[in-house]
Motif scaffolding. Structure first.
Motif, PDB file in Angstrom:
ATOM      1  N   LEU A 202     -10.049 -15.784 -33.424  1.00  0.00           N
ATOM      2  CA  LEU A 202      -8.919 -15.413 -32.590  1.00  0.00           C
ATOM      3  C   LEU A 202      -8.390 -16.021 -33.579  1.00  0.00           C
ATOM      4  CD1 LEU A 202      -7.792 -16.015 -29.170  1.00  0.00           C
ATOM      5  CD2 LEU A 202      -7.936 -14.190 -30.096  1.00  0.00           C
ATOM      6  N   PHE A 203      -9.364 -17.067 -34.724  1.00  0.00           N
ATOM      7  CA  PHE A 203      -8.140 -17.825 -35.607  1.00  0.00           C
ATOM      8  C   PHE A 203      -9.050 -17.739 -37.065  1.00  0.00           C
ATOM      9  CE2 PHE A 203      -7.546 -20.244 -31.350  1.00  0.00           C
ATOM     10  CZ  PHE A 203      -6.552 -20.561 -31.118  1.00  0.00           C
TER      11      PHE A 203
ATOM     12  N   ARG B  53      -0.995  -7.885 -29.986  1.00  0.00           N
ATOM     13  CA  ARG B  53      -0.307  -6.791 -27.957  1.00  0.00           C
ATOM     14  C   ARG B  53       0.146  -8.012 -27.581  1.00  0.00           C
ATOM     15  NH1 ARG B  53      -5.127  -7.660 -25.274  1.00  0.00           N
ATOM     16  NH2 ARG B  53      -4.053  -7.217 -23.546  1.00  0.00           N
ATOM     17  N   ILE B  54       1.023  -9.181 -27.932  1.00  0.00           N
ATOM     18  CA  ILE B  54       2.112 -10.405 -27.225  1.00  0.00           C
ATOM     19  C   ILE B  54       2.807  -9.697 -28.433  1.00  0.00           C
ATOM     20  CG2 ILE B  54       3.213 -12.437 -27.862  1.00  0.00           C
ATOM     21  CD1 ILE B  54      -0.061 -13.338 -27.206  1.00  0.00           C
TER      22      ILE B  54
HETATM   23  O1  UT7 Z   1      -1.451 -19.244 -30.964  1.00  0.00           O
HETATM   24  C1  UT7 Z   1      -1.313 -19.318 -29.560  1.00  0.00           C
HETATM   25  C2  UT7 Z   1      -2.954 -19.283 -29.404  1.00  0.00           C
HETATM   26  N1  UT7 Z   1      -3.417 -18.618 -28.384  1.00  0.00           N
HETATM   27  C3  UT7 Z   1      -3.002 -17.571 -27.810  1.00  0.00           C
HETATM   28  O2  UT7 Z   1      -1.730 -16.930 -28.868  1.00  0.00           O
HETATM   29  C4  UT7 Z   1      -3.954 -16.115 -27.035  1.00  0.00           C
HETATM   30  C5  UT7 Z   1      -3.709 -15.786 -26.081  1.00  0.00           C
HETATM   31  N2  UT7 Z   1      -4.041 -14.890 -25.252  1.00  0.00           N
HETATM   32  C6  UT7 Z   1      -5.124 -14.132 -25.685  1.00  0.00           C
HETATM   33  O3  UT7 Z   1      -4.270 -13.227 -26.484  1.00  0.00           O
HETATM   34  C7  UT7 Z   1      -5.695 -12.965 -24.973  1.00  0.00           C
HETATM   35  O4  UT7 Z   1      -5.841 -13.445 -23.244  1.00  0.00           O
HETATM   36  C8  UT7 Z   1      -6.917 -12.614 -25.750  1.00  0.00           C
HETATM   37  C9  UT7 Z   1      -7.363 -12.046 -26.521  1.00  0.00           C
HETATM   38  C10 UT7 Z   1      -7.377 -14.281 -26.094  1.00  0.00           C
HETATM   39  C11 UT7 Z   1      -8.059 -12.441 -24.670  1.00  0.00           C
HETATM   40  O5  UT7 Z   1      -7.534 -11.067 -23.933  1.00  0.00           O
HETATM   41  P1  UT7 Z   1      -7.999 -10.741 -22.280  1.00  0.00           P
HETATM   42  O6  UT7 Z   1      -7.827  -9.534 -22.865  1.00  0.00           O
HETATM   43  O7  UT7 Z   1      -6.815 -11.607 -21.707  1.00  0.00           O
HETATM   44  O8  UT7 Z   1      -9.313 -10.986 -22.139  1.00  0.00           O
HETATM   45  P2  UT7 Z   1     -10.280 -11.318 -20.911  1.00  0.00           P
HETATM   46  O9  UT7 Z   1      -9.944 -13.066 -21.613  1.00  0.00           O
HETATM   47  O10 UT7 Z   1      -9.272 -11.269 -19.818  1.00  0.00           O
HETATM   48  O11 UT7 Z   1     -11.413 -11.179 -21.345  1.00  0.00           O
HETATM   49  C12 UT7 Z   1     -11.785  -9.851 -21.099  1.00  0.00           C
HETATM   50  C13 UT7 Z   1     -13.457  -9.606 -20.929  1.00  0.00           C
HETATM   51  C14 UT7 Z   1     -14.178 -10.398 -20.526  1.00  0.00           C
HETATM   52  O12 UT7 Z   1     -15.157  -9.917 -20.358  1.00  0.00           O
HETATM   53  P3  UT7 Z   1     -15.272  -9.830 -18.516  1.00  0.00           P
HETATM   54  O13 UT7 Z   1     -15.563 -10.307 -18.014  1.00  0.00           O
HETATM   55  O14 UT7 Z   1     -14.486  -8.674 -17.662  1.00  0.00           O
HETATM   56  O15 UT7 Z   1     -16.873  -8.730 -18.578  1.00  0.00           O
HETATM   57  C15 UT7 Z   1     -14.874 -11.255 -21.712  1.00  0.00           C
HETATM   58  O16 UT7 Z   1     -15.904 -12.215 -21.273  1.00  0.00           O
HETATM   59  O17 UT7 Z   1     -13.856  -9.455 -22.120  1.00  0.00           O
HETATM   60  C16 UT7 Z   1     -14.406 -10.453 -22.622  1.00  0.00           C
HETATM   61  N3  UT7 Z   1     -14.289 -11.388 -24.354  1.00  0.00           N
HETATM   62  C17 UT7 Z   1     -14.668 -10.739 -25.548  1.00  0.00           C
HETATM   63  N4  UT7 Z   1     -16.125  -9.247 -25.763  1.00  0.00           N
HETATM   64  C18 UT7 Z   1     -16.340  -9.089 -27.151  1.00  0.00           C
HETATM   65  C19 UT7 Z   1     -14.187 -12.529 -24.308  1.00  0.00           C
HETATM   66  N5  UT7 Z   1     -13.792 -12.244 -26.022  1.00  0.00           N
HETATM   67  C20 UT7 Z   1     -14.665 -11.224 -26.252  1.00  0.00           C
HETATM   68  C21 UT7 Z   1     -14.798 -11.256 -27.550  1.00  0.00           C
HETATM   69  N6  UT7 Z   1     -15.603 -10.205 -27.959  1.00  0.00           N
HETATM   70  N7  UT7 Z   1     -14.618 -11.937 -28.513  1.00  0.00           N
END
Ligand code: UT7
Length: 364
Positions: free
Chosen positions: A169-170, A296-297
């Motif tokens: 992400l960063f 997406r946000i």
């Molecule tokens: O400056 C502020 C900083 N932070 C943010 O703004 C972050 C805010 N949050 C987000 O942007 C999202 O929550 C994320 C992009 C971090 C994650 O997206 P999500 O749609 O909430 O995904 P999730 O964490 O629910 O994960 C879904 C799936 C998981 O697999 P399973 O358990 O469904 O099998 C994760 O293990 O995606 C998997 N996953 C990945 N797969 C491939 C998580 N990271 C990755 C990755 N590559 N890098």
């Protein structure tokens, strides 16, 4: 009196790392990263660099730009640096653990000997908080005229590169604006500069985005051996939900200026000003420059508010999330490419660890 942005600058490390590059190192892929975040690449600093290196370069670029555009009387960076009264640096990734401040190191690098220097610790909202702080510091003292407001982050040194939920992400980078107190009006006909800001926080979410080790809560112990250096931990879903609400609420509040803080402290003159300012329509805003955390946000907030997505400037595909640097980097890109012009109404909006959030409304 108006607090105007007279020039911008940025510093981006040359090393560009694509999603496919990361996919060669950890279990991830370009399709997942793009579809979940809009990120295609990020720029990462080399190991010998520190936050102040990027910050000073972005600040220097803002000074160079002010000279090249004829926005200042000084003709050299050295002379212009001496006229800077305040350096405000938003960062979560200071050179040292808060002592000394990174802003002081930047002051020295720029030769800005006459500037007060302080760090703002508001994470990704650091530039938004910093701009309002600089405006306040210029406003309260007649002798202060110019401030450099910088957002700089070297996040790659605080990432667990095995944590695929975070590391993709960063990115690293810095952006800066040179701010000047001018005689232009800040309200009414021909108003210019920073019109107002929203600064807010919800400390109950402090655990959602956190670097746990190294501070006074969890100091290093003598002889301790660790598997992973201090790194950013994140509850992605919690931050996501908070962020959509923070972005929509801040945009609405900036447009209506109906924040409770104002209601508590208003006197007749601010009441008069508010009714004059209130009711700015989203159609009056030329660009919204959001913190670049996840496309997406931004899309979700745009949909909720019924604002066309094109009004939001997004460069996350190239830089990923550079925290406090993301908004000033975007402002510099927009400014240099002529996509924002003098007189345009610009809105910033952001959120981050703390949890903090807020925004600025600026006549460019
Ligand atoms: O400056 C502020 C900083 N932070 C943010 O703004 C972050 C805010 N949050 C987000 O942007 C999202 O929550 C994320 C992009 C971090 C994650 O997206 P999500 O749609 O909430 O995904 P999730 O964490 O629910 O994960 C879904 C799936 C998981 O697999 P399973 O358990 O469904 O099998 C994760 O293990 O995606 C998997 N996953 C990945 N797969 C491939 C998580 N990271 C990755 C990755 N590559 N890098």
């Amino acid at each position: 009196m108006a607090i105007e942005i007279i020039s911008t600058g940025r510093a981006i490390p040359p090393r560009r790392v694509t999603n496919n590059d990361l996919a060669g190192m950890i279990d991830t892929n370009d399709e997942w990263i793009r579809s979940h975040t809009g990120i295609g690449a990020r720029h990462l600093a080399d190991s010998g660099m520190a936050c102040s290196d990027l910050a000073a370069e972005a600040g220097r670029q803002a000074l160079v730009s002010a000279i090249e555009r004829g926005a200042v009387a000084e003709s050299t960076v050295e002379a212009l640096a001496l006229t800077v009264d305040v350096i405000v640096l938003g960062t979560t990734t200071q050179d040292f653990c808060g002592c000394p401040s990174t802003a002081c190191i930047v002051q020295d690098k720029l030769g800005a000997k006459n500037a007060a220097a302080l760090d703002i610790s508001a994470a990704c909202s650091g530039f938004i908080y910093g701009l309002e702080t600089a405006a306040g510091l210029l406003g309260v003292n007649a002798r202060r005229k110019r401030a450099l407001v910088i957002g700089s982050e070297l996040l790659s040194h605080f990432i667990d590169w095995n944590d695929r939920g975070v590391c993709v992400l960063f990115g690293d980078g810095a952006g800066a604006v040179l701010v000047e107190k001018t005689a232009a009006p800040s309200e009414g006909e021909g108003r210019r500069g920073l019109l107002r800001s929203i600064l807010a926080a919800d400390g109950s979410g402090a655990d959602s985005l956190i670097i746990r080790r190294g501070g006074s809560r969890n100091p290093w112990q003598a002889g301790e051996v660790v598997d992973t250096p201090p790194h950013l931990e994140m509850n992605g879903r919690a931050v996501y939900n908070f962020a959509v609400k923070a972005v929509t609420g801040t945009i609405e509040a900036l447009l209506s200026d109906q924040r409770s803080e104002d209601r508590r402290s208003e006197d007749q003159s601010s009441e008069d000003q508010r009714s004059e300012d209130a009711g700015i329509s989203i159609d009056d805003v030329v660009r919204i420059v959001p913190h670049q955390a996840n496309a997406r946000i931004v899309q979700a907030a745009a949909k909720r508010l019924g604002i066309p997505e094109e009004k939001f400037y997004l460069n996350i595909e190239e830089y990923a999330n550079t925290s406090a640097a993301s908004i000033p980097i975007a402002l510099d890109e927009l400014n240099r490419s002529g996509q924002i012009r003098r007189g345009d109404l610009i809105m910033t909006v952001g959120f981050g660890s703390g949890l903090t959030f807020g925004g600025n409304l600026i006549v460019w």
